[in-house]
Design a protein around this motif. Structure first.
Motif, short mmCIF file in Angstrom:
data_model
loop_
_atom_site.label_atom_id
_atom_site.label_comp_id
_atom_site.label_asym_id
_atom_site.label_seq_id
_atom_site.Cartn_x
_atom_site.Cartn_y
_atom_site.Cartn_z
N ASN A 112 0.81 -1.22 0.00
CA ASN A 112 0.00 0.00 0.00
C ASN A 112 0.84 1.27 0.00
OD1 ASN A 112 -2.68 -1.01 -0.11
ND2 ASN A 112 -2.31 -1.86 1.92
N LYS A 115 2.22 1.65 -3.45
CA LYS A 115 1.18 2.03 -4.39
C LYS A 115 0.86 3.52 -4.24
CE LYS A 115 -3.16 1.08 -3.89
NZ LYS A 115 -4.32 0.29 -3.52
N ARG A 116 0.78 3.95 -3.00
CA ARG A 116 0.45 5.36 -2.78
C ARG A 116 1.53 6.28 -3.34
NH1 ARG A 116 -0.96 5.80 2.80
NH2 ARG A 116 1.20 6.32 3.18
N ARG A 172 -5.74 -5.57 -9.47
CA ARG A 172 -6.95 -4.82 -9.78
C ARG A 172 -6.93 -3.42 -9.16
NH1 ARG A 172 -12.75 -7.18 -8.23
NH2 ARG A 172 -12.19 -6.19 -6.27
N ASP A 173 -6.44 -3.34 -7.91
CA ASP A 173 -6.32 -2.02 -7.28
C ASP A 173 -5.49 -1.10 -8.15
OD1 ASP A 173 -7.66 -2.96 -5.16
OD2 ASP A 173 -5.97 -2.88 -3.74
N GLU A 176 -7.39 0.16 -11.11
CA GLU A 176 -8.35 1.21 -10.74
C GLU A 176 -7.65 2.53 -10.49
OE1 GLU A 176 -10.62 -0.30 -7.48
OE2 GLU A 176 -11.61 -1.79 -8.75
N GLU A 177 -6.50 2.46 -9.82
CA GLU A 177 -5.75 3.69 -9.57
C GLU A 177 -5.31 4.31 -10.88
OE1 GLU A 177 -5.57 5.32 -6.95
OE2 GLU A 177 -5.75 3.96 -5.23
N ASP A 180 -8.08 6.18 -12.32
CA ASP A 180 -8.32 7.43 -11.59
C ASP A 180 -7.30 8.51 -11.95
OD1 ASP A 180 -10.62 6.76 -10.39
OD2 ASP A 180 -9.79 6.36 -8.40
N ARG A 183 -8.95 10.30 -14.43
CA ARG A 183 -10.20 10.90 -13.98
C ARG A 183 -9.96 12.24 -13.30
NH1 ARG A 183 -13.86 9.67 -9.41
NH2 ARG A 183 -15.28 11.30 -10.02
N ARG A 184 -8.94 12.28 -12.47
CA ARG A 184 -8.63 13.55 -11.82
C ARG A 184 -8.09 14.52 -12.87
NH1 ARG A 184 -7.08 9.93 -7.64
NH2 ARG A 184 -5.03 9.65 -8.61
N ASP B 153 -14.59 12.42 -5.47
CA ASP B 153 -13.58 13.21 -6.17
C ASP B 153 -12.37 12.37 -6.52
OD1 ASP B 153 -12.44 12.73 -3.76
OD2 ASP B 153 -12.08 14.81 -3.22
N SER B 154 -12.53 11.06 -6.44
CA SER B 154 -11.49 10.08 -6.73
C SER B 154 -10.31 10.15 -5.78
CB SER B 154 -11.04 10.13 -8.20
OG SER B 154 -9.92 10.95 -8.37
N GLU B 197 -5.35 2.91 3.12
CA GLU B 197 -5.93 4.04 2.40
C GLU B 197 -7.45 3.95 2.29
OE1 GLU B 197 -4.16 1.66 0.88
OE2 GLU B 197 -4.66 1.49 -1.24
N LYS B 200 -12.93 4.23 -1.58
CA LYS B 200 -13.52 5.48 -2.05
C LYS B 200 -14.58 5.21 -3.10
CE LYS B 200 -9.72 5.74 -5.31
NZ LYS B 200 -8.40 6.22 -5.63
#
Lengths: 483, 553
Positions: A112, A115-116, A172-173, A176-177, A180, A183-184, B153-154, B197, B200
């Motif tokens: 995690n 990933k972050r 999969r995470d 999705e990230e 996103d 998306r942002r 807001d993702s 985390e 969301k």
């Protein structure tokens, strides 16, 4: 046998990671690809998308010859996945796993955290393209326009690099990230970019040069520390990204330098010795040095904020876990674990800025920021050399790190650029001399007129000393598509 | 005493919360002052909280009910950018003693339960409007609300990162509410509670972690729209006017005693005990609810509840060496009943309803107090109605039997009221009498036949309402010996034994929350893996991970 130096074009996505044999990841990336292309197409005005731009494309990760130059329409640019060659027997360079073999797969316990970090890094890459999307409309030359687009496509490629890691290693995470990340959008009310500084528009070319000099340099420092990661694929990705990032710093440093050069030239031609004779200087259509200092103050301090809090748990965790090192970790001679070391950071005691020792692990951000400041000072010295050459009495300075901060111990406190606490009244009075005013912004905007003739430059900026790829001065870097 | 924690505050003193009242909707903003920690040594960054922040929230919730009955919907939100609430402050927890941590968790839980129940009890529905990071205790704040909205807001997420980050559990009912209230599937809950985390967007809805997501650009609008809808759908009467919760009449003395208008706390340090004496009403009961409203916070029945509540909290946090609490009353039992009966006869009146619910909460607070509790029913006492509940909240009760030499006070009695058969349930949703007579439910029916009778000691003992009745000859020795024996036992064993015996009967979410907090969190809070010098809680922030002993216990 996999060729890990030269880039393979046998898939839609150029790469040196054997994508054609990694069907799973290839499929995921191909699925992500259309979204990326849509994002790109919606971003930059169409006539530029259709123009032929003289861009470099990475064809190898060999430091001696890694890119080739040619005309390409940006949407057809071959964004690819490129990792620096694997270093044999590489070990984890820092933290509690110091000396153990570097990880080739994600260690579960740090999944995690890793990933972050990758998501935050990845989020900044497209953000800057979004911030700069309209600049081509006011490009001071085709040369500069080409540099802008080069920076843009490479930021796009850096996004690809991060997305590859997310797809390849985070299941999969990760996918999705990666979605996103598209998306942002910078400045979006709906889904803004993660870091505040990346939601501000880049309104003019001087801001762009300052951004590439100061803010991209923060990116460089982050990449430098991620290049030290014990997670080898991240390290290799970032090492290659750094070769591209160098060009962005170059665009920033020479962009500001050429602006300074032009101002000095025009001052001399018109017999102006006083750099503070602002009205006369502006009357001549160039940007006065005090205003450039104000822009410097702004962008430098905004960039300092990107390093976060002086004392940071996250940075300490990442270092100790061995997934993010320090700048030039391998050249530092200590135990690379820092469990009992200290580091000097700024703190606020009784309203004054003082230096104090804190556990070195918690000061990883600060150490990187100090390295950043040293790194950033180099170009400032070279800018001063230009002024010196013209015999003008003016010197650019990096402001004190307490000045104009929004994050950390000095946030929102009235420090002047020398690092002295001033009264509210003094601060209000000083502000127009320290940071660009709205009127300054109006003035810069008034200069932002496009100059699209090959070999011609807007009045406020000097031509470069040498062309890109050693092209002659009148080279047409962008063949504009005029619809 | 070095630093007394005061549970009394008022809006003029808030540092961390503010409320904007707009008719039937109240917007409640969390805006924690970083420098406003209750103790030195930590900063309340990112809307993290300590006990001081929660004391203010408890005050907000209480005043919402009494001072603002016109409010039907409360929107809990953050006044800070990009963070809803980061949860309990970790450095505060790392530096706090075990006893403080446990008391902190208990109080925060009681506060969560209070606003969670506000919809059912008072027609005040809480919406959590989550923008930005909502982690740990932050999500637990949201979980206790009746409706959770999350901006899409993702990047905004809800999370319970305690296990991966700190090696402890969410301490404010987080795990229990995830499974028991929100009914999140257990395997998804397992995933949710293991990722730092959090979750969301749409997935948070799919997993039932939030009720609704809304686009970021319209979020505030959708939240207010939802608030208006809920207010319109509320069955609560419109246009009610509140009463002011005026400051308590309270005095602390050097020896630790505390004197309120109707409650008195006397401290016997050598004996390790505090005696709480509640004096019955001196004035007749208000004739009507209009008069009750007129008297407001001065009405005896509300005043007594507020004072008892404050006294209990004070003893819990500030008098931790005091192991035994002795409850006594003095006054006229018929007067107590008269004051209570006005409320019972007017349960459809908002204020009568609020005061009854408040007594319910105060009595639960007594149930939840981990001290040896004893009631001493002396001559001249008024254990009637709500005060009689204390007899069954305590671990043991002793009652004076027959006349005592030189004591001309009226003979000790216990008087039941209808109030003892419903309005003050325990956390297990049973009345104290139902819980007490779990094996002989018919006893409760028998007792109901005695409502209004002043039951003297022999009868009270025979009916099982008190533990022992002693006459003049035995009284002094028996009571003394009991108190001395009690004070000699291990306080840990006492806390454990009493908590086990107090909460018989069925489990509810509330009992599970407290039971699991006691059993698991308080165990983990003692274990080196969390709190040892190399444990995760101590090492948090240093960058070095907790060093765990991998033995499964």
């Amino acid at each position: 046998m996999l060729d890990l130096i030269n880039v393979s074009y046998d898939t839609q996505i150029p790469n040196n990671v054997g994508l054609s044999q990694d069907k799973k990841v290839l499929k995921a990336l191909e699925k992500w690809h259309p979204g990326y292309i849509n994002w790109w197409n919606d971003l930059i005005p169409q006539n530029f998308q259709q123009s032929m731009v003289y861009l470099r494309t990475a064809v190898s990760v060999d430091p001696k010859g890694w890119a080739k130059f040619d005309y390409v329409k940006m949407p057809e640019y071959r964004w690819g996945v490129l990792l620096a060659p694997q270093v044999e027997n590489r070990t984890i360079p820092c933290g509690e796993h110091y000396g153990q073999p570097a990880w080739q797969e994600v260690p579960g316990e740090y999944r995690n955290l890793l990933k972050r970090l990758i998501v935050i890094q990845g989020d900044t890459e497209p953000a800057s393209v979004e911030q700069q999307r309209l600049l081509a409309l006011t490009a001071p030359s085709l040369y500069d326009m080409r540099n802008l687009f080069q920076v843009n496509v490479e930021e796009g490629r850096h996004l690809w690099a991060m997305v590859y890691l997310l797809h390849k290693y985070f299941g999969r995470d990760g996918r999705e990230e990666a979605d996103d990340l598209l998306r942002r959008q910078s400045g979006s009310e709906e889904a803004p970019r993660m870091l505040g500084a990346f939601n501000e528009e880049t309104p003019d070319w001087l801001s762009f040069f300052m951004f590439t000099y100061f803010t991209d340099r923060d990116g460089k420092m982050q990449l430098e520390s991620l290049a030290q990661s014990g997670f080898d694929p991240l390290s290799r990705t970032c090492r290659f990204m750094l070769t591209e990032e160098a060009h962005h710093m170059f665009v920033g440093e020479t962009g500001v330098g050429r602006t300074i050069e032009r101002t000095c030239q025009v001052m001399k031609e018109n017999g102006i010795d006083d750099p503070f004779d602002v009205d006369r200087i502006r009357g001549l259509g160039v940007i006065d040095l005090p205003l450039i200092q104000k822009k410097l103050n702004l962008h430098y301090t905004l960039s300092l904020d990107l390093f976060g809090q002086e004392v940071s748990t996250n940075a300490a965790n990442a270092f100790n876990a061995g997934i993010k090192g320090r700048y030039m970790e391998a050249r530092i001679t200590d135990d690379h674990q820092l469990q009992s070391d200290t580091y000097v950071v700024w703190d606020l005691v009784d309203g004054k800025a003082v230096q104090k020792e804190v556990p070195a692990l918690t000061a990883i951000n600060m150490r990187l920021r100090d390295d950043y400041t040293k790194d950033a000072a180099g170009g400032v010295g070279r800018w001063n050399k230009i002024i010196e050459k013209y015999g003008i009495d003016f010197e650019f300075k990096l402001p004190h790190e307490a000045f104009h901060r929004k994050i950390g111990v000095f946030a929102n406190l009235p420090f002047d650029p020398e690092g002295k606490v001033v009264t509210g009244a003094e601060y209000d009075k000083g502000l127009p001399e320290w940071l660009p005013t709205h009127a300054d912004g109006d003035y810069i905007q008034s200069l932002m007129k496009p100059c699209y003739e090959a070999g011609q430059y807007a009045r406020w900026i000097a031509p470069p000393k040498v062309g890109i790829d050693n092209k002659p001065g009148d080279f047409e870097y962008v063949k504009l598509h005029m619809a | 005493m070095t630093h007394r924690i005061d549970f009394q505050t008022d809006p003029s003193r808030y540092r961390h919360w503010r409320v904007e009242y707009e008719g039937e909707i109240a917007n409640l903003y969390m805006d924690v002052d970083e420098q406003g920690g209750l103790f030195p040594g930590y900063e309340l960054k990112l809307n993290s909280y300590d006990l001081g922040v929660d004391i203010e929230l408890a005050d907000v919730v209480q005043r919402m009910r009494f001072e603002h009955p016109e409010v039907k919907v409360v929107v809990m939100q953050s006044a800070k950018d990009r963070v809803f609430c980061a949860g309990a402050n970790i450095r505060m927890l790392g530096g706090a003693s075990h006893a403080h941590k446990v008391n902190f968790c208990k109080f925060t839980n009681e506060t969560r339960n209070t606003f969670e129940a506000a919809e059912a009890d008072s027609g005040q529905k809480y919406i959590a409007a989550v923008k930005g990071a909502c982690a740990g205790g932050g999500y637990e704040l949201a979980l206790a609300c009746n409706y959770i909205m999350l901006t899409n807001d993702s990047s905004s997420s809800v999370a319970l990162p305690e296990v991966p980050l700190l090696a402890v559990l969410p301490g404010t009912g987080g795990l229990t509410r995830v499974t028991d209230k929100r009914k999140v599937r257990r395997d998804l809950a397992d995933v949710f509670c293991s990722v730092e985390e959090g979750v969301k967007g749409q997935r948070a809805v799919d997993w039932r972690l939030v009720d609704e997501i809304a686009p970021n650009s319209k979020f505030d609008e959708v939240v207010q729209e939802r608030a208006r809808e809920f207010a319109a759908a509320s069955a609560k009467p419109t246009g009610l006017t509140g009463i002011e919760l005026t400051p308590l009449d309270r005095r602390f003395d050097e020896d630790g005693s505390v004197t309120y208008s109707t409650v008195e706390v006397a401290i016997d340090r050598a004996g390790g005990r505090a005696t709480l004496t509640i004096t019955g009403p001196s004035d007749p009961a208000p004739a009507s609810v209009a008069e009750l409203q007129e008297q407001g916070a001065q009405a005896w029945i509300l005043r007594a509840a507020r004072e008892l509540d404050d006294a209990i909290l004070h003893l819990r946090l500030n008098e931790r060496q005091i192991g035994t609490l002795v409850f006594k009353t003095q006054g006229d039992p018929t007067a107590v009943l008269a004051h209570e009966s006005l409320l019972l006869a007017n349960r459809d009146n908002w204020l009568a309803n609020e005061i009854l619910h408040y007594w319910k909460r105060v009595l639960k607070r007594v149930d939840m107090t981990s001290r040896s509790l004893v009631a001493i029913v002396e001559h001249g006492s008024c254990f009637a109605g709500p005060l009689a509940e204390l007899l069954w909240a305590v671990d043991r009760s002793y009652m004076m039997l027959d006349e005592f030499e030189g004591d001309n006070r009226p003979l000790a009695t216990v008087t039941l009221s209808e109030g003892n058969f419903g309005p003050y349930p325990m956390g297990n949703d049973l009345t104290r009498l139902q819980t007490r007579f779990l094996g002989t439910p018919e006893t409760v029916d028998t007792l109901r036949g005695h409502v209004g009778e002043a039951l003297e000691a022999s009868e009270a003992e025979q009916l099982g309402l008190v533990t022992y009745a002693y006459d003049d000859i035995d009284w002094e020795d028996e009571v003394r010996i009991f108190l001395e024996e009690r004070a000699s036992f291990s306080p840990d064993a006492m806390t454990g034994m009493e908590a086990n015996l107090r909460f018989a009967g069925p489990e509810t979410m509330e009992t599970r929350i407290f039971g699991r907090l006691t059993a698991w969190q308080n165990w983990i809070f003692q274990r080196p893996n969390a709190v040892g010098p190399d444990g995760a809680l101590q090492r948090y922030g240093t960058g070095v991970r907790g060093d765990y002993n991998m033995e499964r216990v």
